[in-house]
Design an enzyme around this catalytic site. Sequence first.
Site, mmCIF file in Angstrom:
data_model
loop_
_atom_site.group_PDB
_atom_site.id
_atom_site.type_symbol
_atom_site.label_atom_id
_atom_site.label_comp_id
_atom_site.label_asym_id
_atom_site.label_seq_id
_atom_site.Cartn_x
_atom_site.Cartn_y
_atom_site.Cartn_z
ATOM 1 N N MET A 182 0.808 -1.315 -0.127
ATOM 2 C CA MET A 182 0.013 0.053 -0.014
ATOM 3 C C MET A 182 0.990 1.205 -0.033
ATOM 4 O O MET A 182 2.145 1.050 0.001
ATOM 5 C CB MET A 182 -0.780 -0.068 1.232
ATOM 6 C CG MET A 182 -2.024 -1.173 1.211
ATOM 7 S SD MET A 182 -3.043 -0.777 2.689
ATOM 8 C CE MET A 182 -4.086 -2.474 2.478
ATOM 9 N N CYS A 183 0.507 2.267 0.034
ATOM 10 C CA CYS A 183 0.976 3.789 -0.229
ATOM 11 C C CYS A 183 1.282 4.005 1.315
ATOM 12 O O CYS A 183 1.133 3.253 2.209
ATOM 13 C CB CYS A 183 0.098 4.788 -0.656
ATOM 14 S SG CYS A 183 -0.645 4.328 -2.243
ATOM 15 N N GLU A 184 2.165 5.011 1.417
ATOM 16 C CA GLU A 184 2.434 5.720 2.851
ATOM 17 C C GLU A 184 2.107 7.287 2.891
ATOM 18 O O GLU A 184 2.292 7.831 1.670
ATOM 19 C CB GLU A 184 3.842 5.510 3.074
ATOM 20 C CG GLU A 184 4.218 3.909 3.410
ATOM 21 C CD GLU A 184 5.296 3.620 4.455
ATOM 22 O OE1 GLU A 184 5.839 4.731 5.022
ATOM 23 O OE2 GLU A 184 5.865 2.665 4.230
ATOM 24 N N ILE A 205 3.584 8.873 -0.832
ATOM 25 C CA ILE A 205 4.291 7.887 -1.931
ATOM 26 C C ILE A 205 3.134 6.873 -2.103
ATOM 27 O O ILE A 205 2.709 6.308 -1.424
ATOM 28 C CB ILE A 205 5.476 7.615 -1.371
ATOM 29 C CG1 ILE A 205 5.538 6.932 -0.021
ATOM 30 C CG2 ILE A 205 6.558 8.800 -1.189
ATOM 31 C CD1 ILE A 205 6.856 6.136 0.562
ATOM 32 N N ASN A 222 -4.360 6.262 1.893
ATOM 33 C CA ASN A 222 -3.578 4.964 1.989
ATOM 34 C C ASN A 222 -4.501 3.973 2.097
ATOM 35 O O ASN A 222 -5.350 3.839 3.055
ATOM 36 C CB ASN A 222 -2.723 4.853 3.097
ATOM 37 C CG ASN A 222 -2.267 3.600 3.785
ATOM 38 O OD1 ASN A 222 -2.285 3.149 4.675
ATOM 39 N ND2 ASN A 222 -1.278 3.030 2.658
#
Length: 267
Positions: free
Chosen positions: A1-3, A78, A108
Site C-alpha cells: 500500500m501507499c504511505e 508516496i 492510503n
Amino acid sequence: MCELLAMSANVPTDICFSFSGLMQRGGNTGPHKDGWGITFYEGKGCRSFKDPLPSANSPIAKLVTEYPIKSELVVCHIRQANSGAVCLENTHPFIRPISGKNWTYAHNGQLANFKEKLVLKHNWPIGTTDSEHAYCWLLDQLEEKQQADGKPLCLKDLASFIAQRASEINRLGVFNLLLSDGDYLLCYCANNLHYITRRAPFGKASLIDAEVVVDFQQETTEHDIVTVIATQPLTDDESWHKLNPGQWLVFHHGELVEQGQEQVLQD
C-alpha cells in the site's frame, strides 16, 4: 500500500528531515515506487510538487529535500499503485478549492467496488484511482450535509462527520485518510497511522531509512510545536503514538484540538 506523511506546526517549519526518510521508501527501502507528491501551505495559497517517478530516484524529490520550504502545514504521499495507471493525474495529494480554501487529501489503502458503492453526484475525479473517487464522494456528502443544515459545520461536527463517512468507505477495504484546509489537519486511521509531537526540550532523532541525524534543539526555539503524522514511524529513537482503528485526530498549529473514535464497520 501507499504511505502518508503530514506535518502541523505553530511556526513555519521545513519538513526536509522527515521527507528525506520517506522518499527512500519510494523504491529504495520500500516498494512505493509509483509516484509521489507533496503540498505545502503558505498563507491562503499552497504549492505542490508531484512526480510519477519513484521518489528515491526523482530529481524533483531531491530538490524538495534540499529546498527548505517553510510551512505550517504539509501533506505528502508516496504511491504503490493498486487502482489506476502510474501517471501524473493519479498521483496524490489531490487538491480541490472549497469555500475559498484549498483542501488537500491523501489516502492510503485499497477499495473494492468503489464505483458501485460510492455513487457520485456533484464532484468528479480527474484520474482513475479509488482514492480520488472516494474524495469526490466525501465532498458530495459534505456539500449535501451543509445544504441540509443551512450553515457550515463547526470544527468538531465537521471532523466527526468526515470520520463517520471515512468509516463507511473503510467497509470497502482500507481507508487511512489525511485531509486539510490549510488551517486544520484531520487524520483518520483504518489500520496504520502514527504521530509524534515535538516540543521543548528538543533532542536528537535518527531516521530509519537514511543515515541522517538531526538535533532539533539547534533548529528550533522553546516555543515551537511540531507534529508529524506518518503511516509508519520515520525515526527509531523517539516514541511515536499509534492510532487505533477508527480513531480520528485534528491538529491545529501542532496541537491536538479534537479527537474521536468511530466504529470500524465491516461488510
